[in-house]
Design an enzyme around this catalytic site. Structure first.
Site, PDB file in Angstrom:
ATOM      1  N   ARG A   1      41.216   3.865  -6.809  1.00 58.67           N
ATOM      2  CA  ARG A   1      41.433   4.446  -5.484  1.00 58.67           C
ATOM      3  C   ARG A   1      41.642   5.939  -5.548  1.00 58.67           C
ATOM      4  NH1 ARG A   1      45.805   0.049  -3.997  1.00 58.67           N
ATOM      5  NH2 ARG A   1      45.915   0.230  -6.246  1.00 58.67           N
TER       6      ARG A   1
ATOM      7  N   HIS B   1      39.579  -4.635  -1.560  1.00 61.46           N
ATOM      8  CA  HIS B   1      39.171  -5.596  -2.589  1.00 61.46           C
ATOM      9  C   HIS B   1      37.781  -6.181  -2.255  1.00 61.46           C
ATOM     10  CE1 HIS B   1      43.741  -6.366  -3.029  1.00 61.46           C
ATOM     11  NE2 HIS B   1      43.370  -5.696  -4.093  1.00 61.46           N
TER      12      HIS B   1
ATOM     13  N   LYS C   1      55.999 -10.205 -10.925  1.00 62.33           N
ATOM     14  CA  LYS C   1      55.905  -9.679  -9.564  1.00 62.33           C
ATOM     15  C   LYS C   1      56.373 -10.727  -8.563  1.00 62.33           C
ATOM     16  CE  LYS C   1      52.229  -6.210  -9.562  1.00 62.33           C
ATOM     17  NZ  LYS C   1      50.885  -5.914  -9.033  1.00 62.33           N
TER      18      LYS C   1
ATOM     19  N   SER D   1      47.772  -3.724  -1.110  1.00 61.14           N
ATOM     20  CA  SER D   1      48.390  -4.977  -0.658  1.00 61.14           C
ATOM     21  C   SER D   1      49.849  -4.728  -0.273  1.00 61.14           C
ATOM     22  CB  SER D   1      48.328  -6.024  -1.767  1.00 61.14           C
ATOM     23  OG  SER D   1      47.001  -6.300  -2.104  1.00 61.14           O
TER      24      SER D   1
HETATM   25  P1  ADP Z   1      46.858  -5.365  -9.535  1.00 63.32           P
HETATM   26  O1  ADP Z   1      48.225  -5.904  -9.292  1.00 63.32           O
HETATM   27  O2  ADP Z   1      46.208  -5.857 -10.785  1.00 63.32           O
HETATM   28  O3  ADP Z   1      46.718  -3.872  -9.336  1.00 63.32           O
HETATM   29  P2  ADP Z   1      45.612  -5.644  -7.000  1.00 63.32           P
HETATM   30  O4  ADP Z   1      45.348  -6.920  -6.291  1.00 63.32           O
HETATM   31  O5  ADP Z   1      46.554  -4.682  -6.365  1.00 63.32           O
HETATM   32  O6  ADP Z   1      46.019  -6.076  -8.435  1.00 63.32           O
HETATM   33  O7  ADP Z   1      44.241  -4.887  -7.260  1.00 63.32           O
HETATM   34  C1  ADP Z   1      43.192  -5.466  -7.980  1.00 63.32           C
HETATM   35  C2  ADP Z   1      42.101  -4.433  -8.202  1.00 63.32           C
HETATM   36  O8  ADP Z   1      41.602  -3.978  -6.958  1.00 63.32           O
HETATM   37  C3  ADP Z   1      42.550  -3.174  -8.937  1.00 63.32           C
HETATM   38  O9  ADP Z   1      41.483  -2.741  -9.745  1.00 63.32           O
HETATM   39  C4  ADP Z   1      42.798  -2.193  -7.836  1.00 63.32           C
HETATM   40  O10 ADP Z   1      42.624  -0.849  -8.272  1.00 63.32           O
HETATM   41  C5  ADP Z   1      41.711  -2.584  -6.866  1.00 63.32           C
HETATM   42  N1  ADP Z   1      42.072  -2.239  -5.494  1.00 63.32           N
HETATM   43  C6  ADP Z   1      43.244  -2.415  -4.868  1.00 63.32           C
HETATM   44  N2  ADP Z   1      43.223  -1.947  -3.616  1.00 63.32           N
HETATM   45  C7  ADP Z   1      41.972  -1.433  -3.448  1.00 63.32           C
HETATM   46  C8  ADP Z   1      41.322  -0.751  -2.382  1.00 63.32           C
HETATM   47  N3  ADP Z   1      41.944  -0.458  -1.249  1.00 63.32           N
HETATM   48  N4  ADP Z   1      40.041  -0.384  -2.572  1.00 63.32           N
HETATM   49  C9  ADP Z   1      39.421  -0.665  -3.735  1.00 63.32           C
HETATM   50  N5  ADP Z   1      39.991  -1.238  -4.785  1.00 63.32           N
HETATM   51  C10 ADP Z   1      41.242  -1.638  -4.654  1.00 63.32           C
END
Ligand code: ADP
Length: 163
Positions: free
Chosen positions: A91, A18, A42, A129
């Site tokens: 990703r 992120h 969630k 996450s």
């Molecule tokens: P959501 O529940 O909306 O998917 P996340 O917090 O998991 O929320 O992810 C938010 C954003 O960050 C999404 O666009 C996701 O694709 C991106 N994201 C999550 N993990 C990574 C990562 N390891 N590298 C880059 N982008 C990521």
């Protein structure tokens, strides 16, 4: 006119993946609003307030990054903030279907708001996450996945939950 973008997500917890997107996105727009979604569907490890606090700490050195929380439709929040862009990270191909569907839907609801995708840095392409929460729940070291302050908060939270 200034270019404002929203980077929405659950960030439960925020990872280096992120953070990498935040760094790169903040260099391409005038203001980046990192927006924590209040999603009751969630089951979260951290409350929205805790996530906002953690995000504020790790983005404090980025002058054009602001952290907020929101509920309801993302496009409504984007309009409210005067944002013309939504930032999402991709990703792998597994993210693509869902992300494209969401981007198309949002564009129909709000034609003035465009989604910009950032291809994840390969170094973090495996990272989610969910994995971080899982590794931490088994007592694994998560300092390679999340900033130090976040790792400490996750460990503390898990200790409280399972003690
Ligand atoms: P959501 O529940 O909306 O998917 P996340 O917090 O998991 O929320 O992810 C938010 C954003 O960050 C999404 O666009 C996701 O694709 C991106 N994201 C999550 N993990 C990574 C990562 N390891 N590298 C880059 N982008 C990521």
């Amino acid at each position: 006119m200034s270019r404002i973008a929203i980077y929405p997500g659950s960030f439960d917890p925020v990872t280096f993946g992120h953070l990498d997107i935040m760094q790169r996105a903040s260099q391409t727009v005038d203001e980046l609003v990192v927006a924590v979604l209040e999603n009751h569907a969630k089951i979260a490890l951290f409350s929205v307030e805790e996530r906002v606090k953690m995000l504020k700490i790790i983005t404090k050195d980025y002058p054009n990054v602001r952290v907020e929380s929101f509920h309801g439709l993302l496009v409504d929040f984007a309009r409210e903030q005067g944002a013309g862009f939504i930032i999402r990270g991709l990703r792998a191909i597994t993210d693509f279907d869902y992300e494209l569907q969401m981007a198309q839907t949002n564009r129909i609801m709000a034609p003035g708001v465009d989604t910009i995708f950032f291809a994840t840095n390969l170094e973090y392409a495996y990272l989610s996450s969910t994995t971080v929460r899982e590794v931490a729940s088994y007592g694994g070291d998560i300092t390679k996945f999340v900033p130090e302050s976040v790792a400490r908060a996750v460990e503390e939270k898990i200790r409280d939950r399972y003690s």
